[in-house]
Design a protein around this motif. Sequence first.
Motif, PDB file in Angstrom:
ATOM      1  N   GLU A  78       1.571   9.970   9.255  1.00 17.13           N
ATOM      2  CA  GLU A  78       0.287   9.479   9.785  1.00 17.13           C
ATOM      3  C   GLU A  78      -0.318   8.482   8.811  1.00 17.13           C
ATOM      4  O   GLU A  78       0.156   8.342   7.682  1.00 17.13           O
ATOM      5  N   THR A 122       0.848  -1.210   0.000  1.00 16.01           N
ATOM      6  CA  THR A 122       0.000   0.000   0.000  1.00 16.01           C
ATOM      7  C   THR A 122       0.876   1.251   0.000  1.00 16.01           C
ATOM      8  O   THR A 122       0.515   2.252  -0.616  1.00 16.01           O
ATOM      9  N   ARG A 135       2.457   5.973  -2.867  1.00 18.24           N
ATOM     10  CA  ARG A 135       3.548   6.840  -3.374  1.00 18.24           C
ATOM     11  C   ARG A 135       3.426   7.047  -4.882  1.00 18.24           C
ATOM     12  O   ARG A 135       3.720   8.114  -5.397  1.00 18.24           O
ATOM     13  N   ARG A 140       6.147   7.713  12.722  1.00 20.39           N
ATOM     14  CA  ARG A 140       5.706   6.470  12.077  1.00 20.39           C
ATOM     15  C   ARG A 140       5.843   5.277  13.030  1.00 20.39           C
ATOM     16  O   ARG A 140       4.983   4.400  13.059  1.00 20.39           O
TER      17      ARG A 140
HETATM   18  P1  ADP Z   1       7.155   1.242   5.728  1.00 17.31           P
HETATM   19  O1  ADP Z   1       7.623   0.345   4.610  1.00 17.31           O
HETATM   20  O2  ADP Z   1       8.239   2.106   6.226  1.00 17.31           O
HETATM   21  O3  ADP Z   1       6.453   0.453   6.787  1.00 17.31           O
HETATM   22  P2  ADP Z   1       5.066   2.048   3.895  1.00 17.31           P
HETATM   23  O4  ADP Z   1       5.753   2.236   2.612  1.00 17.31           O
HETATM   24  O5  ADP Z   1       4.328   0.767   4.090  1.00 17.31           O
HETATM   25  O6  ADP Z   1       6.111   2.267   5.082  1.00 17.31           O
HETATM   26  O7  ADP Z   1       4.038   3.232   4.164  1.00 17.31           O
HETATM   27  C1  ADP Z   1       4.416   4.588   3.987  1.00 17.31           C
HETATM   28  C2  ADP Z   1       3.252   5.480   4.400  1.00 17.31           C
HETATM   29  O8  ADP Z   1       2.120   5.228   3.546  1.00 17.31           O
HETATM   30  C3  ADP Z   1       2.721   5.254   5.805  1.00 17.31           C
HETATM   31  O9  ADP Z   1       3.473   5.977   6.794  1.00 17.31           O
HETATM   32  C4  ADP Z   1       1.291   5.792   5.673  1.00 17.31           C
HETATM   33  O10 ADP Z   1       1.254   7.216   5.657  1.00 17.31           O
HETATM   34  C5  ADP Z   1       0.907   5.306   4.282  1.00 17.31           C
HETATM   35  N1  ADP Z   1       0.307   3.947   4.331  1.00 17.31           N
HETATM   36  C6  ADP Z   1       0.846   2.803   3.816  1.00 17.31           C
HETATM   37  N2  ADP Z   1       0.045   1.766   4.034  1.00 17.31           N
HETATM   38  C7  ADP Z   1      -1.028   2.232   4.722  1.00 17.31           C
HETATM   39  C8  ADP Z   1      -2.196   1.629   5.265  1.00 17.31           C
HETATM   40  N3  ADP Z   1      -2.424   0.309   5.153  1.00 17.31           N
HETATM   41  N4  ADP Z   1      -3.078   2.433   5.924  1.00 17.31           N
HETATM   42  C9  ADP Z   1      -2.876   3.760   6.038  1.00 17.31           C
HETATM   43  N5  ADP Z   1      -1.790   4.382   5.560  1.00 17.31           N
HETATM   44  C10 ADP Z   1      -0.875   3.638   4.901  1.00 17.31           C
END
Ligand code: ADP
Length: 258
Positions: A80, A54, A59, A201
Amino acid sequence: MAVTLVQERLGASSMAEQVLRTIGPVVLLGPPGAGKGTQSKRITEHYHIPQVSTGDLLREHVRQQTPLGIEVQAIIARGELVPDHLVCDIVAWRLRQPDADRGFILDGFPRTQKQAAWLDSFLKFEFFETGKWASWLPIVIRIQVDYNKLLLRITGRRTCPTCGAIYNVHSNPPLVDEICDKDGTKLVIRDDDRDEVIRERLDTYERQTKPVAEYYDKLGRLVTINGDQSVDDVSAAILKEIDGRACGVASGTEAKGN
Ligand code: ADP
Ligand code: ADP
């Protein structure tokens, strides 16, 4: 000729099983920096099922400045969570693509209890009730890593904007500084991988995503893997879990809901 040789060595049936096997839904849980993206790519290569990240999907919307991307970019920049209904809509769209028919890896979803409940009913109605799969219950794997190591991993992360490859300046640097080994693109630091956002985060994970792990734990679905090992050792542990629990094709012999 080459294929015949490989088939002889592996055994034709094991190759076919590997290619055709229905794996079902795999959920990778874990805080930012735990290694979800790194491991998802390896699972994808092994079972030929897609990674559904996601974070990557969001992105991409931001990069293309779609209406959704414009709506969510400030939220992501603050570290957030994007509202549940927006994320669930993207996931529904992605899981309905034909390449997800044998299974998929959810990387970074579900992140809230509402998303977990939504996923349950989506899987039940779209994959199980339709007779596609013998089970709708996901294999849920949590990757656990020590907090200070997470900080080091996130600050050292570099990604390739062209192919999505993930590097780390400390543990997995590219051959040439800041350049992708695969396609020569200049690597980037994610906008939200900066000090002031990282802590937000990690806090968000503690507050909103840890309860998701507890939810799957109560259902007896959660497997926790030590993510402090080498990338190869973490992969080996994950593949072992998936091999033991893949949902198989719908045969009518397995109890509904199992
Ligand atoms: P990481 O790989 O560092 O865990 P991600 O790439 O999965 O981070 O997520 C980056 C950002 O995208 C999150 O901080 C959030 O803002 C948003 N995001 C990703 N997945 C979700 C989700 N399932 N629900 C809400 N926001 C999300
Ligand atoms: P997530 O998707 O959970 O945010 P990533 O897969 O992007 O995590 O990994 C975060 C960073 O840590 C990347 O720079 C990656 O190269 C590195 N990394 C991943 N797994 C390991 C590991 N087992 N040991 C050391 N570094 C790792």
